[in-house]
Design an enzyme around this catalytic site. Structure first.
Site, mmCIF file in Angstrom:
data_model
loop_
_atom_site.group_PDB
_atom_site.id
_atom_site.type_symbol
_atom_site.label_atom_id
_atom_site.label_comp_id
_atom_site.label_asym_id
_atom_site.label_seq_id
_atom_site.Cartn_x
_atom_site.Cartn_y
_atom_site.Cartn_z
ATOM 1 N N ASP A 83 1.745 14.423 -6.139
ATOM 2 C CA ASP A 83 2.046 13.006 -6.012
ATOM 3 C C ASP A 83 2.818 12.561 -7.256
ATOM 4 O OD1 ASP A 83 2.019 10.575 -4.779
ATOM 5 O OD2 ASP A 83 -0.097 10.162 -5.088
ATOM 6 N N ARG A 134 -1.286 0.871 4.402
ATOM 7 C CA ARG A 134 -2.414 0.755 3.468
ATOM 8 C C ARG A 134 -2.855 -0.690 3.326
ATOM 9 N NH1 ARG A 134 -1.255 3.308 -1.780
ATOM 10 N NH2 ARG A 134 -1.892 5.213 -0.737
ATOM 11 N N THR A 151 7.743 7.525 -5.326
ATOM 12 C CA THR A 151 8.156 6.180 -4.964
ATOM 13 C C THR A 151 9.573 5.928 -5.484
ATOM 14 O OG1 THR A 151 7.021 5.510 -6.970
ATOM 15 C CG2 THR A 151 5.871 5.138 -4.907
ATOM 16 N N LYS A 185 2.893 8.974 2.748
ATOM 17 C CA LYS A 185 3.310 10.245 2.134
ATOM 18 C C LYS A 185 2.143 11.234 2.062
ATOM 19 C CE LYS A 185 4.916 7.981 -1.493
ATOM 20 N NZ LYS A 185 4.714 6.595 -0.993
ATOM 21 N N THR A 186 1.009 10.760 1.546
ATOM 22 C CA THR A 186 -0.176 11.621 1.460
ATOM 23 C C THR A 186 -0.683 11.969 2.855
ATOM 24 O OG1 THR A 186 -0.731 10.334 -0.497
ATOM 25 C CG2 THR A 186 -2.423 11.842 0.312
HETATM 26 P P1 ADP Z 1 1.194 6.981 0.354
HETATM 27 O O1 ADP Z 1 0.773 8.377 0.063
HETATM 28 O O2 ADP Z 1 2.595 6.869 0.859
HETATM 29 O O3 ADP Z 1 0.937 6.025 -0.774
HETATM 30 P P2 ADP Z 1 -0.946 7.098 2.325
HETATM 31 O O4 ADP Z 1 -0.529 8.298 3.065
HETATM 32 O O5 ADP Z 1 -2.080 7.246 1.364
HETATM 33 O O6 ADP Z 1 0.309 6.433 1.577
HETATM 34 O O7 ADP Z 1 -1.277 5.958 3.412
HETATM 35 C C1 ADP Z 1 -2.247 4.969 3.182
HETATM 36 C C2 ADP Z 1 -3.107 4.766 4.410
HETATM 37 O O8 ADP Z 1 -2.338 4.158 5.427
HETATM 38 C C3 ADP Z 1 -3.636 6.054 5.033
HETATM 39 O O9 ADP Z 1 -4.901 6.411 4.546
HETATM 40 C C4 ADP Z 1 -3.740 5.718 6.500
HETATM 41 O O10 ADP Z 1 -4.977 5.139 6.790
HETATM 42 C C5 ADP Z 1 -2.650 4.699 6.691
HETATM 43 N N1 ADP Z 1 -1.427 5.285 7.259
HETATM 44 C C6 ADP Z 1 -0.307 5.637 6.583
HETATM 45 N N2 ADP Z 1 0.637 6.096 7.409
HETATM 46 C C7 ADP Z 1 0.125 6.043 8.646
HETATM 47 C C8 ADP Z 1 0.629 6.360 9.957
HETATM 48 N N3 ADP Z 1 1.882 6.823 10.131
HETATM 49 N N4 ADP Z 1 -0.179 6.170 11.017
HETATM 50 C C9 ADP Z 1 -1.417 5.684 10.852
HETATM 51 N N5 ADP Z 1 -1.948 5.352 9.659
HETATM 52 C C10 ADP Z 1 -1.202 5.519 8.565
#
Ligand code: ADP
Length: 334
Positions: free
Chosen positions: A109, A217, A158, A64-65
């Site tokens: 977030d 992650r 989430t 998401k981030t």
């Molecule tokens: P969320 O915000 O959903 O909790 P993040 O965007 O922080 O998750 O993702 C965590 C890590 O996973 C990122 O820093 C990145 O390294 C990896 N990641 C997430 N999605 C992808 C993707 N589609 N392709 C490559 N790496 C990804």
């Protein structure tokens, strides 16, 4: 304040920053989401208008981030990040609104945790870029209408189910992120091993991907552990046997479940006789925050059909008994 992962805490977040894809082309998987976003991007560029407000939902660590960061890079606009719990009062959100420049992105977030008053305060922002500010008190109080620059709000949650209807409706795009398949995760592992200047064989990358609960992650965190293990116990090169031994040592099982996942299943099966059991009772018995249980532990167990949700609570499936090597109960009439 990003939610930290239960396994390795803050340091993972810093490493995540380093490994985060920067452009849409670098994003692995989530193809249909990425395609819709690229349409929105192109339209926004051609018209010279801000992106529509976008809501991302899905379990932690799925990107998401990352998508918010990528959109900001692709557009070359300013990105400001905050979170629902940090915006306690209207005055907390005010600076983000008045300082927003034309076309910039405000990432919120855990948007499901915005207090109701703050949520209502941003409705007019999302609709027509203005806020109503009350000046003065009592009889002399008056409301002024403050126009704002046109900018984009990207929300992440989430728990889309916890979002109020009116807030949800004010997002023009709703994108749901799903767990990644093994191929995509293996690709992420290979790319990130490269970024960390580590060599990994394709079968080892596959093994890591298979045992990362469909979550980038976690794949990153487990890659880092396997890399340390390879350095300490061997020549630093990650081969299949090294990956297996390292993950075994971390008590990540053949399906990628960690101790907490197994404890969940054991509690459900042994304490609650396989269920149905409510989430509150399970969380209390496991001495775990209910949010951790529902947002981090359960989604993958549901996805793998180790548990099912029924109107009366969670139930363990035969697959869960088999996974733990426990005898399946003789089935009763439903
Ligand atoms: P969320 O915000 O959903 O909790 P993040 O965007 O922080 O998750 O993702 C965590 C890590 O996973 C990122 O820093 C990145 O390294 C990896 N990641 C997430 N999605 C992808 C993707 N589609 N392709 C490559 N790496 C990804």
């Amino acid at each position: 304040t990003k939610p930290q992962h239960r396994e390795e805490g803050r340091s993972v977040d810093q490493m995540d920053e380093k490994l985060r894809p920067q452009t849409l082309a670098e994003v692995v998987g989530q193809r249909s989401v990425a395609e819709r976003l690229s349409i929105a991007l192109e339209a926004s560029k051609k018209r010279g208008e801000p992106l529509p407000h976008i809501l991302f939902d899905g379990p932690p660590g799925l990107g998401k981030t990352t998508f918010a960061t990528v959109l900001h890079n692709e557009l070359g606009v300013e990105l400001n990040m905050t979170s629902g719990p940090a915006l306690d009062k209207k005055m907390d959100v005010m600076p983000y609104l008045t300082n927003a420049v034309e076309g910039s992105i405000l990432f919120i977030d855990e948007i499901h945790r915005l207090p109701k008053t703050v949520e209502e305060f941003i409705y007019p922002v999302m609709e027509d870029f203005r806020v109503d500010v009350v000046l003065g008190e009592g009889i002399s109080a008056r409301t002024i209408n403050l126009p704002l620059k046109k900018f984009t709000i990207i929300g992440a949650t989430t728990r889309s189910g916890m979002l109020s209807g009116p807030l949800r409706d004010r997002f023009h795009m709703h994108e749901h992120l799903e767990f990644y398949d093994i191929d995509d995760l293996a690709r992420i592992v290979a790319i990130n091993a490269d970024k960390l200047r580590t060599t990994i064989t394709p079968d080892a990358a596959w093994e890591l991907a298979r045992r990362s609960r469909g979550t980038p992650r976690l794949a990153n965190a487990r890659l880092r552990w396997v890399r340390d293990y390879a350095t300490a116990r061997a020549d630093g090169h990650i081969v299949l046997s090294i990956a297996r031994d390292a993950l075994d040592m971390q008590e990540v099982d053949s399906e990628g479940m960690d101790k907490q996942d197994r404890r969940y299943l054991e509690t459900l099966i042994q304490v609650f006789r396989g269920g149905p059991s409510g989430a509150e009772a399970l969380a209390a018995t496991m001495n775990l925050a209910i949010d951790t249980l529902t947002d981090e532990v359960e989604p993958y167990l549901l996805r793998r059909h180790f548990i099912v949700r029924t109107p009366r609570g969670r139930r363990a499936t035969p697959a869960a008994y088999r996974h733990l090597g426990l005898p399946e109960p003789v089935s009763e009439a439903p």
